[in-house]
Design a protein around this motif. Structure first.
Motif, PDB file in Angstrom:
ATOM      1  N   UNK A  37      -7.682  -3.954  -9.618  1.00  0.00           N
ATOM      2  CA  UNK A  37      -9.119  -4.099  -9.352  1.00  0.00           C
ATOM      3  C   UNK A  37      -9.537  -3.305  -8.119  1.00  0.00           C
ATOM      4  N   UNK A  38      -8.704  -3.295  -7.087  1.00  0.00           N
ATOM      5  CA  UNK A  38      -9.006  -2.516  -5.880  1.00  0.00           C
ATOM      6  C   UNK A  38      -9.003  -1.027  -6.215  1.00  0.00           C
ATOM      7  N   UNK A  39      -7.998  -0.583  -6.955  1.00  0.00           N
ATOM      8  CA  UNK A  39      -7.927   0.830  -7.343  1.00  0.00           C
ATOM      9  C   UNK A  39      -9.162   1.222  -8.161  1.00  0.00           C
ATOM     10  N   UNK A  40      -9.586   0.352  -9.062  1.00  0.00           N
ATOM     11  CA  UNK A  40     -10.784   0.630  -9.863  1.00  0.00           C
ATOM     12  C   UNK A  40     -12.017   0.723  -8.968  1.00  0.00           C
ATOM     13  N   UNK A  41     -12.090  -0.137  -7.949  1.00  0.00           N
ATOM     14  CA  UNK A  41     -13.224  -0.088  -7.032  1.00  0.00           C
ATOM     15  C   UNK A  41     -13.257   1.233  -6.261  1.00  0.00           C
ATOM     16  N   UNK A  42     -12.104   1.827  -6.014  1.00  0.00           N
ATOM     17  CA  UNK A  42     -12.044   3.135  -5.364  1.00  0.00           C
ATOM     18  C   UNK A  42     -12.254   4.279  -6.360  1.00  0.00           C
TER      19      UNK A  42
ATOM     20  N   UNK B  25      -4.948  -7.737  -8.743  1.00  0.00           N
ATOM     21  CA  UNK B  25      -5.706  -7.409  -7.537  1.00  0.00           C
ATOM     22  C   UNK B  25      -5.573  -5.917  -7.211  1.00  0.00           C
ATOM     23  N   UNK B  26      -4.361  -5.405  -7.268  1.00  0.00           N
ATOM     24  CA  UNK B  26      -4.148  -3.992  -6.983  1.00  0.00           C
ATOM     25  C   UNK B  26      -4.932  -3.121  -7.963  1.00  0.00           C
TER      26      UNK B  26
ATOM     27  N   UNK C  13      -4.594   5.168 -11.504  1.00  0.00           N
ATOM     28  CA  UNK C  13      -3.722   4.209 -10.815  1.00  0.00           C
ATOM     29  C   UNK C  13      -2.811   3.496 -11.806  1.00  0.00           C
ATOM     30  N   UNK C  14      -1.559   3.331 -11.389  1.00  0.00           N
ATOM     31  CA  UNK C  14      -0.611   2.472 -12.110  1.00  0.00           C
ATOM     32  C   UNK C  14       0.104   1.628 -11.067  1.00  0.00           C
TER      33      UNK C  14
END
Length: 114
Positions: free
Chosen positions: A78-83, A75-76, A88-89
């Motif tokens: 996927x959210x980072x990718x959406x931003x 989830x983290x 992100x790691x």
């Protein structure tokens, strides 16, 4: 700019699909057609997702709050990718995440919320 918007849209669609699969596992749920209002040939509403017999209690526990509180790695990411955070790691400190979110918020505010 269009390429950036397309990438964001694709990441958001992936995030939504992942969340939906967690909230409504296909082995626990079924989709049923929504009621067709009088005077219409088809329902303008999306199908409803209902728990299959025997899975009502398990499905009732699957809420967005529970999901976000668990903060699974998928989830983290996927959210980072959406931003659009390609760097992100899972080791990124909360302070850095909050700094980036604040910067995005301030930029949108300065642009008039557009």
């Amino acid at each position: 700019m269009r390429q950036h918007a397309t990438a964001i849209a694709q990441a958001a669609q992936r995030l939504n699909a992942l969340r939906e699969a967690w909230l409504n596992p296909p082995e626990w749920t079924a989709r049923v057609p929504e009621v067709v209002p009088l005077g219409l040939a088809a329902s303008p509403y999306p199908d409803r997702t209902v728990a299959k017999a025997g899975f009502e209690k398990e499905r009732a526990k699957r809420t967005l709050t529970q999901l976000y509180n668990q903060r699974p790695a998928w989830l983290a990411a996927a959210v980072a990718a959406a931003y659009g955070w390609r760097d992100y790691t899972g080791d990124m400190p909360d302070d850095e995440i909050l700094r980036r979110l604040l910067a995005l918020n301030l930029a949108r505010s300065a642009a008039g919320g557009a």
